[in-house]
Design a protein around this motif. Structure first.
Motif, PDB file in Angstrom:
ATOM      1  N   ALA A 174       1.364   2.910  -3.387  1.00 48.37           N
ATOM      2  CA  ALA A 174       1.484   1.903  -4.439  1.00 48.37           C
ATOM      3  C   ALA A 174       0.194   1.755  -5.229  1.00 48.37           C
ATOM      4  O   ALA A 174      -0.904   2.000  -4.717  1.00 48.37           O
ATOM      5  CB  ALA A 174       1.868   0.556  -3.827  1.00 48.37           C
ATOM      6  N   LYS A 175       0.357   1.338  -6.459  1.00 49.73           N
ATOM      7  CA  LYS A 175      -0.785   1.107  -7.335  1.00 49.73           C
ATOM      8  C   LYS A 175      -1.770   0.120  -6.710  1.00 49.73           C
ATOM      9  O   LYS A 175      -2.986   0.242  -6.881  1.00 49.73           O
ATOM     10  CB  LYS A 175      -0.292   0.568  -8.678  1.00 49.73           C
ATOM     11  N   GLY A 176      -1.243  -0.848  -5.965  1.00 52.38           N
ATOM     12  CA  GLY A 176      -2.102  -1.884  -5.391  1.00 52.38           C
ATOM     13  C   GLY A 176      -2.744  -1.513  -4.070  1.00 52.38           C
ATOM     14  O   GLY A 176      -3.262  -2.396  -3.369  1.00 52.38           O
ATOM     15  N   VAL A 177      -2.750  -0.241  -3.707  1.00 51.22           N
ATOM     16  CA  VAL A 177      -3.287   0.179  -2.415  1.00 51.22           C
ATOM     17  C   VAL A 177      -4.747  -0.252  -2.259  1.00 51.22           C
ATOM     18  O   VAL A 177      -5.560  -0.121  -3.166  1.00 51.22           O
ATOM     19  CB  VAL A 177      -3.148   1.704  -2.242  1.00 51.22           C
ATOM     20  N   GLN A 214      10.970   8.098 -10.238  1.00 50.42           N
ATOM     21  CA  GLN A 214      10.550   8.352 -11.618  1.00 50.42           C
ATOM     22  C   GLN A 214      10.130   7.097 -12.359  1.00 50.42           C
ATOM     23  O   GLN A 214       9.160   7.105 -13.113  1.00 50.42           O
ATOM     24  CB  GLN A 214      11.678   9.060 -12.379  1.00 50.42           C
ATOM     25  N   ARG A 215      10.844   6.009 -12.166  1.00 50.76           N
ATOM     26  CA  ARG A 215      10.465   4.800 -12.908  1.00 50.76           C
ATOM     27  C   ARG A 215       9.173   4.185 -12.377  1.00 50.76           C
ATOM     28  O   ARG A 215       8.459   3.506 -13.113  1.00 50.76           O
ATOM     29  CB  ARG A 215      11.609   3.789 -12.918  1.00 50.76           C
ATOM     30  N   TYR A 216       8.867   4.425 -11.105  1.00 49.97           N
ATOM     31  CA  TYR A 216       7.593   3.931 -10.569  1.00 49.97           C
ATOM     32  C   TYR A 216       6.426   4.717 -11.175  1.00 49.97           C
ATOM     33  O   TYR A 216       5.371   4.150 -11.471  1.00 49.97           O
ATOM     34  CB  TYR A 216       7.582   4.034  -9.048  1.00 49.97           C
ATOM     35  N   ILE A 217       6.633   6.014 -11.350  1.00 56.44           N
ATOM     36  CA  ILE A 217       5.592   6.821 -12.000  1.00 56.44           C
ATOM     37  C   ILE A 217       5.470   6.429 -13.465  1.00 56.44           C
ATOM     38  O   ILE A 217       4.357   6.278 -13.993  1.00 56.44           O
ATOM     39  CB  ILE A 217       5.913   8.322 -11.863  1.00 56.44           C
ATOM     40  N   ASP A 218       6.611   6.245 -14.124  1.00 54.85           N
ATOM     41  CA  ASP A 218       6.604   5.861 -15.542  1.00 54.85           C
ATOM     42  C   ASP A 218       5.829   4.572 -15.770  1.00 54.85           C
ATOM     43  O   ASP A 218       5.090   4.447 -16.753  1.00 54.85           O
ATOM     44  CB  ASP A 218       8.039   5.682 -16.057  1.00 54.85           C
ATOM     45  N   GLN A 219       5.997   3.615 -14.871  1.00 54.93           N
ATOM     46  CA  GLN A 219       5.344   2.309 -15.013  1.00 54.93           C
ATOM     47  C   GLN A 219       3.982   2.256 -14.323  1.00 54.93           C
ATOM     48  O   GLN A 219       3.393   1.187 -14.206  1.00 54.93           O
ATOM     49  CB  GLN A 219       6.252   1.217 -14.435  1.00 54.93           C
ATOM     50  N   ASP A 227       0.822  -1.211   0.000  1.00 54.25           N
ATOM     51  CA  ASP A 227       0.000   0.000   0.000  1.00 54.25           C
ATOM     52  C   ASP A 227       0.857   1.263   0.000  1.00 54.25           C
ATOM     53  O   ASP A 227       0.561   2.221  -0.703  1.00 54.25           O
ATOM     54  CB  ASP A 227      -0.923   0.008   1.228  1.00 54.25           C
ATOM     55  N   VAL A 228       1.906   1.257   0.813  1.00 56.69           N
ATOM     56  CA  VAL A 228       2.792   2.413   0.961  1.00 56.69           C
ATOM     57  C   VAL A 228       4.228   1.937   0.820  1.00 56.69           C
ATOM     58  O   VAL A 228       4.576   0.854   1.310  1.00 56.69           O
ATOM     59  CB  VAL A 228       2.611   3.091   2.337  1.00 56.69           C
ATOM     60  N   PHE A 229       5.058   2.732   0.152  1.00 51.90           N
ATOM     61  CA  PHE A 229       6.468   2.368   0.063  1.00 51.90           C
ATOM     62  C   PHE A 229       7.332   3.617   0.185  1.00 51.90           C
ATOM     63  O   PHE A 229       6.903   4.731  -0.105  1.00 51.90           O
ATOM     64  CB  PHE A 229       6.775   1.593  -1.226  1.00 51.90           C
ATOM     65  N   ALA A 230       8.567   3.415   0.640  1.00 53.03           N
ATOM     66  CA  ALA A 230       9.525   4.514   0.811  1.00 53.03           C
ATOM     67  C   ALA A 230      10.539   4.466  -0.317  1.00 53.03           C
ATOM     68  O   ALA A 230      11.179   3.431  -0.530  1.00 53.03           O
ATOM     69  CB  ALA A 230      10.223   4.410   2.163  1.00 53.03           C
ATOM     70  N   VAL A 231      10.690   5.578  -1.029  1.00 56.45           N
ATOM     71  CA  VAL A 231      11.544   5.585  -2.213  1.00 56.45           C
ATOM     72  C   VAL A 231      12.197   6.956  -2.359  1.00 56.45           C
ATOM     73  O   VAL A 231      11.598   7.973  -1.986  1.00 56.45           O
ATOM     74  CB  VAL A 231      10.706   5.235  -3.470  1.00 56.45           C
ATOM     75  N   ASN A 232      13.433   6.993  -2.876  1.00 58.23           N
ATOM     76  CA  ASN A 232      14.067   8.295  -3.057  1.00 58.23           C
ATOM     77  C   ASN A 232      13.580   8.946  -4.350  1.00 58.23           C
ATOM     78  O   ASN A 232      13.049   8.286  -5.239  1.00 58.23           O
ATOM     79  CB  ASN A 232      15.601   8.196  -2.999  1.00 58.23           C
ATOM     80  N   THR A 233      13.770  10.247  -4.438  1.00 59.07           N
ATOM     81  CA  THR A 233      13.178  11.019  -5.540  1.00 59.07           C
ATOM     82  C   THR A 233      13.738  10.629  -6.901  1.00 59.07           C
ATOM     83  O   THR A 233      13.030  10.712  -7.908  1.00 59.07           O
ATOM     84  CB  THR A 233      13.408  12.521  -5.315  1.00 59.07           C
ATOM     85  N   ALA A 234      15.010  10.214  -6.940  1.00 62.62           N
ATOM     86  CA  ALA A 234      15.587   9.799  -8.223  1.00 62.62           C
ATOM     87  C   ALA A 234      14.977   8.488  -8.693  1.00 62.62           C
ATOM     88  O   ALA A 234      14.673   8.310  -9.883  1.00 62.62           O
ATOM     89  CB  ALA A 234      17.101   9.677  -8.108  1.00 62.62           C
ATOM     90  N   GLU A 235      14.774   7.549  -7.768  1.00 64.39           N
ATOM     91  CA  GLU A 235      14.189   6.250  -8.118  1.00 64.39           C
ATOM     92  C   GLU A 235      12.700   6.357  -8.420  1.00 64.39           C
ATOM     93  O   GLU A 235      12.162   5.581  -9.205  1.00 64.39           O
ATOM     94  CB  GLU A 235      14.401   5.261  -6.963  1.00 64.39           C
TER      95      GLU A 235
END
Length: 335
Positions: A257-260, A74-79, A64-72
Motif C-alpha cells: 500500500a501507498k501508506g506503507v 489496476q485501479r489501485y495502480i491508477d490511483q 502496509d500490505v493488501f491482498a487483491v486480484n489482478t483485475a482489481e
C-alpha cells in the motif's frame, strides 16, 4: 485510555495487513511475529468493494500490505494506492510454479517495467461433473448447452464471468473485451444457456445444497476447487476438469500500500507467505490452490485464463439482469 496511550498502541503495530479470511490465519501470523520480533494487525474484508473503500480512505495510510486480484489491482495502480515491489527482496519467487514465471507474462501485475504484485493464491473456474452421468470428464464448455442435460445444470449468477464464459463458448480468444457484435452473440448464447439451467446460484454453500438435493449433472464452479472440496467432503461423487477452451481464473496477489511504513518488513511478509508450509495452509484449510505446490486436481497443461478488466461492467450487469429475467434483449448493444 489517554491520548498518549492511543499513540503508544498504534506505534506498537509494525505491519498492518488487509486481506481475505484464510490468507493470514492467527497461527501463521504468530510464527512471523516470533521470527522477526514484530507485531502484526490483520484486518479482513469480504468483497472487492469493501477493500476499495478502505484503501481509498486516508490514501491507504492505514495499511502496509493488501491482498487483491489482478483485475482489481489496476485501479489501485491508477490511483497510486499501490507501490512497486522489489523482486530481489522476495527470494521465494524462485519456488513458484512454472505458470507464474516470468511474472511479466501475467496480465496486470507489471506496469512500465515495475512489479506491483506477487501471486499468492488462485482458483480457476472449472467444471464439476457428476460421476453418475460421466464416465470421462467433459472436454468442452459446450456441454453446458447440451439439451440432454437440460434442468440438470447449476451455473453462477454473475454477469461479468458469464459473458466471458459465453465468449469462450463462441471461440473468442479474448473473453474480456467484446466488440458490439461479439457482445450480442454472447448475449444470445447466454439466453440459450439460461433455458438449459436448473438455477443460478449465488454462493458455494447454495450450490452445494442444490447439488446434494437435486438431480444435477454439471456445475459451473465459479469458486473452483474450493467448491470441489466442499462437495467431496459432503460425500458427493464428483470429478473436476478444465475444458479444452480453458478456464477463467482469478489470481490473488500481495501488494504494498501507498501508506506503507516499513517496506522492507512488508516484503518480508510477502516472502514468508511463499514458504511452502504457509502457502499449503490455503489448500488444506480453504481448498484454494497456491502458487508453490501443484494442485491435486489440476494438470500443468491446463489452460488458465487470468481475469482481466472487462469492456463495460455496467453494461454486462444490465444485460445479464435482462437475460435471467427472460426479457427481450437488443441484438447489438451500444458499447
Amino acid at each position: 485510555m489517554g491520548l498518549s496511550g492511543l499513540v503508544s498502541a498504534a506505534e506498537s503495530i509494525d505491519l498492518r495487513i488487509l486481506t481475505w479470511p484464510g490468507y493470514a490465519d492467527p497461527d501463521v501470523v504468530a510464527k512471523f511475529e516470533a521470527r522477526y520480533q514484530v507485531k502484526l494487525k490483520v484486518s479482513y474484508i469480504t468483497n472487492d468493494d469493501d477493500m476499495w473503500q478502505r484503501m481509498q480512505a486516508n490514501q491507504a495510510a492505514d495499511y502496509d500490505v493488501f491482498a487483491v486480484n489482478t483485475a482489481e489491482l489496476q485501479r489501485y495502480i491508477d490511483q497510486q494506492l499501490a507501490l512497486p515491489i522489489t523482486p530481489e527482496n522476495i527470494p521465494n519467487l524462485a519456488q513458484q510454479l512454472p505458470r507464474f514465471k516470468p511474472l511479466s507474462t501475467i496480465p496486470g501485475i507489471v506496469r512500465e517495467q515495475k512489479l506491483y504484485a506477487i501471486p499468492y493464491t488462485y482458483s480457476e473456474m472449472g467444471l464439476i461433473y457428476n460421476l453418475n452421468y460421466f464416465v470421462e470428464p467433459p472436454r468442452s464448455w459446450r456441454v453446458l448447452w447440451d439439451p440432454q442435460y437440460q434442468a440438470k445444470i447449476l451455473a453462477y449468477n454473475g454477469s461479468a464471468h458469464n459473458f466471458s464464459l459465453a465468449a469462450l463458448y463462441n471461440g473468442l480468444s479474448n473473453p474480456f473485451q467484446l466488440e458490439p457484435q461479439q457482445f450480442a452473440e454472447a448475449s444470445q448464447s447466454l439466453v440459450a444457456l439460461r433455458r438449459n439451467i436448473l438455477t443460478f446460484y449465488k454462493s458455494p454453500e447454495q450450490a452445494q445444497d442444490l447439488f446434494l438435493q437435486e438431480d444435477v449433472a454439471l456445475l459451473f464452479a465459479n469458486y473452483g476447487t474450493q467448491q470441489l472440496k466442499m462437495l467431496l467432503d459432503s460425500g458427493a461423487a464428483v470429478g473436476y476438469t478444465i475444458p479444452e477452451e480453458g478456464a477463467l481464473a482469478w489470481l490473488d496477489c500481495w501488494a504494498i500500500a501507498k501508506g506503507v511504513r516499513n517496506k522492507s518488513l512488508a516484503e518480508k511478509w510477502i516472502n514468508y507467505s511463499l514458504e511452502s508450509w504457509v502457502s499449503q495452509q490455503l489448500t488444506l484449510r480453504q481448498g484454494l490452490a497456491n502458487t508453490i505446490v501443484p494442485a491435486a486436481h489440476s494438470l500443468a497443461e491446463d489452460k488458465i485464463i487470468w481475469l482481466q478488466q472487462v469492456e463495460d461492467q455496467q453494461l454486462r450487469s444490465q444485460y445479464w439482469q435482462k437475460i435471467i429475467s427472460g426479457k427481450q434483449i437488443a441484438k447489438v448493444p451500444p458499447l
